[in-house]
Design a protein around this motif. Structure first.
Motif, PDB file in Angstrom:
ATOM      1  N   VAL A 127       5.812   5.364 -11.249  1.00 21.47           N
ATOM      2  CA  VAL A 127       6.253   6.442 -10.367  1.00 21.47           C
ATOM      3  C   VAL A 127       7.774   6.438 -10.296  1.00 21.47           C
ATOM      4  O   VAL A 127       8.389   5.444  -9.907  1.00 21.47           O
ATOM      5  CB  VAL A 127       5.669   6.289  -8.945  1.00 21.47           C
ATOM      6  CG1 VAL A 127       5.998   7.526  -8.102  1.00 21.47           C
ATOM      7  CG2 VAL A 127       4.166   6.056  -8.990  1.00 21.47           C
ATOM      8  N   THR A 147       2.267   1.072  -9.917  1.00 26.65           N
ATOM      9  CA  THR A 147       1.081   0.650  -9.170  1.00 26.65           C
ATOM     10  C   THR A 147       0.328  -0.423  -9.935  1.00 26.65           C
ATOM     11  O   THR A 147       0.588  -0.673 -11.105  1.00 26.65           O
ATOM     12  CB  THR A 147       0.100   1.820  -8.960  1.00 26.65           C
ATOM     13  OG1 THR A 147      -0.515   2.134 -10.219  1.00 26.65           O
ATOM     14  CG2 THR A 147       0.792   3.045  -8.407  1.00 26.65           C
ATOM     15  N   SER A 187       0.839  -1.199   0.000  1.00 22.24           N
ATOM     16  CA  SER A 187       0.000   0.000   0.000  1.00 22.24           C
ATOM     17  C   SER A 187       0.873   1.247   0.000  1.00 22.24           C
ATOM     18  O   SER A 187       1.849   1.349   0.742  1.00 22.24           O
ATOM     19  CB  SER A 187      -0.902   0.011   1.228  1.00 22.24           C
ATOM     20  OG  SER A 187      -1.430   1.315   1.399  1.00 22.24           O
ATOM     21  N   MET A 188       0.495   2.227  -0.808  1.00 18.40           N
ATOM     22  CA  MET A 188       1.264   3.470  -0.846  1.00 18.40           C
ATOM     23  C   MET A 188       0.996   4.318   0.385  1.00 18.40           C
ATOM     24  O   MET A 188       1.695   5.307   0.617  1.00 18.40           O
ATOM     25  CB  MET A 188       0.943   4.249  -2.124  1.00 18.40           C
ATOM     26  CG  MET A 188       1.467   3.530  -3.365  1.00 18.40           C
ATOM     27  SD  MET A 188       1.235   4.455  -4.903  1.00 18.40           S
ATOM     28  CE  MET A 188       2.452   5.765  -4.758  1.00 18.40           C
ATOM     29  N   ALA A 189       0.007   3.927   1.175  1.00 19.19           N
ATOM     30  CA  ALA A 189      -0.283   4.697   2.386  1.00 19.19           C
ATOM     31  C   ALA A 189       0.541   4.222   3.582  1.00 19.19           C
ATOM     32  O   ALA A 189       0.328   4.695   4.691  1.00 19.19           O
ATOM     33  CB  ALA A 189      -1.773   4.605   2.705  1.00 19.19           C
ATOM     34  N   VAL A 190       1.477   3.303   3.363  1.00 21.75           N
ATOM     35  CA  VAL A 190       2.247   2.805   4.520  1.00 21.75           C
ATOM     36  C   VAL A 190       2.991   3.939   5.216  1.00 21.75           C
ATOM     37  O   VAL A 190       3.445   4.893   4.580  1.00 21.75           O
ATOM     38  CB  VAL A 190       3.286   1.714   4.152  1.00 21.75           C
ATOM     39  CG1 VAL A 190       2.618   0.416   3.819  1.00 21.75           C
ATOM     40  CG2 VAL A 190       4.228   2.192   3.073  1.00 21.75           C
ATOM     41  N   ALA A 240       4.518  11.070  -3.101  1.00 20.75           N
ATOM     42  CA  ALA A 240       3.573  11.035  -4.225  1.00 20.75           C
ATOM     43  C   ALA A 240       2.166  11.495  -3.829  1.00 20.75           C
ATOM     44  O   ALA A 240       1.528  12.240  -4.585  1.00 20.75           O
ATOM     45  CB  ALA A 240       3.540   9.630  -4.841  1.00 20.75           C
ATOM     46  N   LEU A 256       6.724   6.898  -1.882  1.00 19.34           N
ATOM     47  CA  LEU A 256       5.380   6.625  -1.365  1.00 19.34           C
ATOM     48  C   LEU A 256       4.928   7.752  -0.441  1.00 19.34           C
ATOM     49  O   LEU A 256       3.753   8.078  -0.352  1.00 19.34           O
ATOM     50  CB  LEU A 256       5.331   5.290  -0.613  1.00 19.34           C
ATOM     51  CG  LEU A 256       5.716   4.036  -1.387  1.00 19.34           C
ATOM     52  CD1 LEU A 256       5.214   2.789  -0.662  1.00 19.34           C
ATOM     53  CD2 LEU A 256       5.177   4.036  -2.798  1.00 19.34           C
TER      54      LEU A 256
END
Lengths: 458, 381
Positions: free
Chosen positions: B263, B229, A450-453, B292, B289
């Motif tokens: 990315v 992604t 997850s990019m929200a980590v 972005a 991360l």
């Protein structure tokens, strides 16, 4: 010298036995496991509050399962246990983990990877329809949640799991429409001398067959799957196979469990920069390990089905051997006699393993016959025809090149499920040996991240 | 012994070498193209994939514009589709200083046909509603875009072969020597390749060969830090880059037609040119991360499925080495494009072919001549 930082990845049979040996030697390892509970896939524990008995969950292996779970319980306070934690990368002697949205970099002096195995899959036309599961997924649904994957389930493929899971479904009261084995009875007969190396396991296998016959389940051997029928809206409707006499038959069903034995999960070994070698017997690349599980990367050990598929009890032995190798490398004493005995015991298991490989061979030849419209890579929806096109028209005869051009293996599973079959398709289309196709380079993350980590310091 | 001969021998099968081979064939010269691995495997195949002019130094824009001509007719010229998407390029900033930098550039480069438009934060969010609230200004260039780098150089290589170039992949070169009027290129397996003209398009390895001709250049090999992604519905349009003051905090992204968002950014690692290895440092992935979502908050709802790297040659002054050797007649260079060579590739091939074929080029490239390092080389010698 401070306490050595030792990490064990995986709390299945190999990981738990490994941790047990380490704890006995005075080390408190971090035990990272992706699951909610210990036991791995084979001895997966039901969620808290579920009350099925050991025999109903694990059948003939109930006592082994109970013993492993008990060992884990007694270890629990003496290991730094981190369930529901994915090891997503290894870099610069740190293991990167993610759990509940938090990523951490854990430095290690030694790392034991007990990552287990997942189904080895050969595509069949229509396998992308909802209702097609891997054999392992079909088993997990039953073992963990007491669910069947459908009302009328066909089990297709080959390998011991084919019969085990089908029998478990029968016992659980699910309707098994058919068991379709690509291997022939004759191959199993020929493998008997090797399979006899483990009489108890062999007898268990025979008893599974009896369970299926007793329930009136149709079992057909020597088949080739032709097509899984279905639609995007309604999912699986049936499966057509070709029998040994060349005739085609259709079985109606709403779910198909598919699997061709299992393959080691090797991405962490790859990220740890371990060397791999081509195993001609099983037609796959495996990390190079010595007899006790030392990889080619110093301080990185591989144990259990994640290195070599020997089954659960073989994994328990491998976990101990890897722990002793680690201790020995750190200058601790190890029990030589016990180690020698376990190594011998494992040799018999290896003979049995060879028997399984011969009895339930990976149907490599099917790859060449896959119709062009069959999807090979389900993540990216790439067909066999497209993969053949990049071989024939663009000269992509190497696995990573074919991936770069076609996207086979580029999706969220990174080729874990399609890589073996994709390589076979490339080899057949290019007319070269599978070994020459090479091996897909694994990249982080091991599973989608997850990019929200959030990053936290340990 | 196996010996091959042509008018021009090109060492290095990235996009520069492949494109030069193609355009030389178009001009009728016979060409040998040598590649250690496979065409377009390193920087050419692993870069971000921007086909953009905006942001390039003004003196590079004539070359970039010449390249653009090839990109616009890529399929017609090279015969296959390269997944070129021309939905613009957007730079966004967070501070008045960023805005000023963008406005200055838009002014300086206004004569090069990019149609750049400065936009305020509100206008940006109206047009690109997925942008984050911290963005205060942007510069939009509507004609720019991106393409698939995994495909581009191999397509150009195949086109060169169809035009009659002799392409040798998996050919490890051990040395390039001048022998009488000819250059002799020696492969590790004993094959030799001769031509009166040699072009070095060896990317991060270019310096090894130029040094053997007494022209060392200050260059290091860097590993870009890419990730992608899972696929999501196609909505983004332009390729977007954020202006950030620390290179490690940099982030840029583009969405491909099938939906995945590539990315880039997060700075670089050093690459190992000897073992041909380049790795992604998870610290840099995590930096991206973190940064972005500031540009596009919806990133927080996505996952990355894969990272990758490659090997790029970076010059100390970020300017490529391009043009004739300062010391050896018949020797040419085109390498060290410092992380911004992908868009230039077809143009560099076109210009180098013109230069080799006619002795001059209509597009100015003096800025890239290797002689700018001669003083350093003298001091080193």
């Amino acid at each position: 010298m401070g306490q050595s930082r030792v990490i064990v990845v995986g709390a299945g049979p190999a990981g738990v036995r490994c941790a047990e040996v380490l704890v006995a030697a005075g080390i408190k390892p971090i035990l990272v496991d992706e699951s909610r509970r210990d036991g791995g896939q084979i001895y997966r524990r039901q969620p808290e509050g579920f009350t099925r008995s050991y025999p109903s969950l694990y059948g003939t292996e109930a006592e082994r399962a109970r013993a492993l779970h008990q060992s884990f319980e007694s270890l629990r306070s003496r290991v730094d246990y981190r369930p529901e934690t994915l090891a997503w990368n290894i870099y610069d002697r740190q293991l990167h983990t993610v759990s509940a949205g938090v990523t951490k970099a854990l430095p290690f002096d030694a790392l034991v990877v007990c990552s287990g195995a997942t189904d080895r899959l050969m595509p069949v036309k229509g396998w992308h329809y909802a209702g097609t599961y891997s054999m392992g997924a079909a088993q997990i649904a039953l073992k963990s949640q007491a669910c069947a994957i459908g009302r009328q389930v066909v089990f297709a493929g080959t390998g011991p799991l084919l019969y085990l899971v089908a029998a478990q479904y029968v016992k659980a009261g699910a309707k098994v429409a058919a068991v379709l084995d690509t291997s022939s009875l004759w191959k199993r007969v020929r493998a008997l001398p090797k399979l006899a190396a483990r009489p108890r396991v062999l007898l268990n296998g025979v008893s599974l067959m009896r369970t299926l016959r007793g329930a009136g389940v149709k079992v057909v051997t020597g088949i080739e799957p032709v097509e899984i029928h279905g639609s995007d809206e309604d999912g699986v409707r049936g499966i057509t196979y070709r029998s040994q006499d060349g005739a085609t038959h259709r079985v109606e069903c709403d779910a198909v469990a598919l699997g061709y034995h299992v393959r080691p999960e090797t991405q962490l070994a790859d990220l740890a920069r371990c060397e791999f070698r081509f195993d001609a017997e099983t037609r796959q690349w495996l990390p190079t390990v010595d007899q006790d599980g030392r990889s080619t990367t110093p301080g990185v050990y591989l144990a259990g089905d994640g290195a070599r598929v020997l089954g659960a009890d073989g994994a328990e032995i491998a976990g101990k051997l890897a722990a002793w190798a680690l201790l020995e490398d750190m200058g601790h004493p190890v029990p030589d006699a016990e180690r020698a005995a376990l190594r011998r015991e494992r040799e018999a298991m290896d003979r049995f393993r060879q028997g399984l490989v011969e009895a339930f061979p990976w149907p490599a030849e099917q790859a060449a016959r896959l119709p062009d419209e069959a999807i090979v890579c389900r993540c990216e929806a790439i067909t066999a025809g497209e993969l053949r096109r990049v071989v024939n028209q663009m000269g992509a005869c190497e696995a990573n090149r074919a991936k770069a051009f076609s996207r086979v293996g580029m999706g969220r599973c990174q080729g874990r499920y399609c890589g073996h079959a994709g390589a076979e398709v490339v080899a057949a289309a290019a007319g070269i040996a599978l070994e020459k196709v090479g091996r897909l380079r694994g990249q982080a993350p091991v599973k989608p991240l997850s990019m929200a980590v959030r990053e936290e310091q340990e | 012994m196996n010996s091959h001969r042509a008018d021009v021998v090109i060492v290095g099968g990235g996009i520069m070498g492949a494109a030069t081979a193609f355009f030389l064939r178009k001009r009728g010269a016979s060409v040998i193209l040598l590649e250690r691995g496979l065409i377009g495997q390193q920087a050419s195949g692993t870069n971000f994939g921007n086909v953009r002019r905006m942001g390039r130094p003004v003196e590079q824009l004539p070359l970039s514009n010449r390249s653009r001509e090839s990109w616009l007719k890529f399929k017609e010229l090279f015969g296959e589709d390269v997944e070129l998407l021309l939905n613009g390029q957007l730079r966004v900033g967070f501070t008045p200083e960023h805005e000023e930098r963008m406005a200055t550039y838009a002014q300086d480069a206004k004569d090069f046909g990019m149609g750049m438009q400065m936009m305020g934060g509100k206008a940006l969010r109206e047009r690109f509603p997925y942008l984050g609230p911290d963005i205060t200004a942007g510069c939009y260039a509507p004609f720019e875009g991106h393409a698939n780098p995994r495909l581009a150089a191999p397509i150009i290589g195949r086109a060169a072969v169809r035009e009659g170039a002799q392409v040798f992949e998996n050919t490890e070169i051990v040395s390039v020597e001048k022998e009488g009027e000819d250059f002799r290129v020696n492969a590790a397996d004993g094959r030799t390749f001769r031509a009166p003209v040699a072009l070095i398009t060896a990317g991060a390895w270019g310096n090894l060969i130029s040094t053997s001709f007494g022209e060392p250049v200050p260059m290091i090999a860097k590993a870009p830090q890419m990730c992608v992604t899972e696929p999501v519905p196609y909505v983004i349009g332009p390729s977007i880059g954020a202006l950030i003051d620390d290179p490690d905090q940099l982030v840029y992204f583009r969405q491909v037609a099938r939906g995945n968002i590539v990315v880039g950014g997060g700075g670089h690692e050093l690459a190992d040119i000897e073992n041909r290895r380049a790795y992604v440092n998870p610290r840099r992935t995590l930096l991206k991360l973190k940064n972005a979502p500031r540009v596009m908050p919806a990133f927080n709802r996505l996952s990355i499925i894969r990272v990758w790297s490659g090997i790029e040659g970076y010059m100390e002054d970020s300017r490529a080495v391009m043009g004739p050797s300062a010391r050896v007649p018949g020797l040419y260079y085109a390498f060290g494009f410092s992380g911004h060579g992908f868009q230039l590739g077809p143009g560099v091939g076109d210009v180098m072919a013109e230069l080799i074929h006619t002795g001059a080029t209509t597009t100015p490239i003096e800025h890239y001549h290797i002689s700018r390092f001669a003083k350093q080389a003298m001091q080193a010698a």
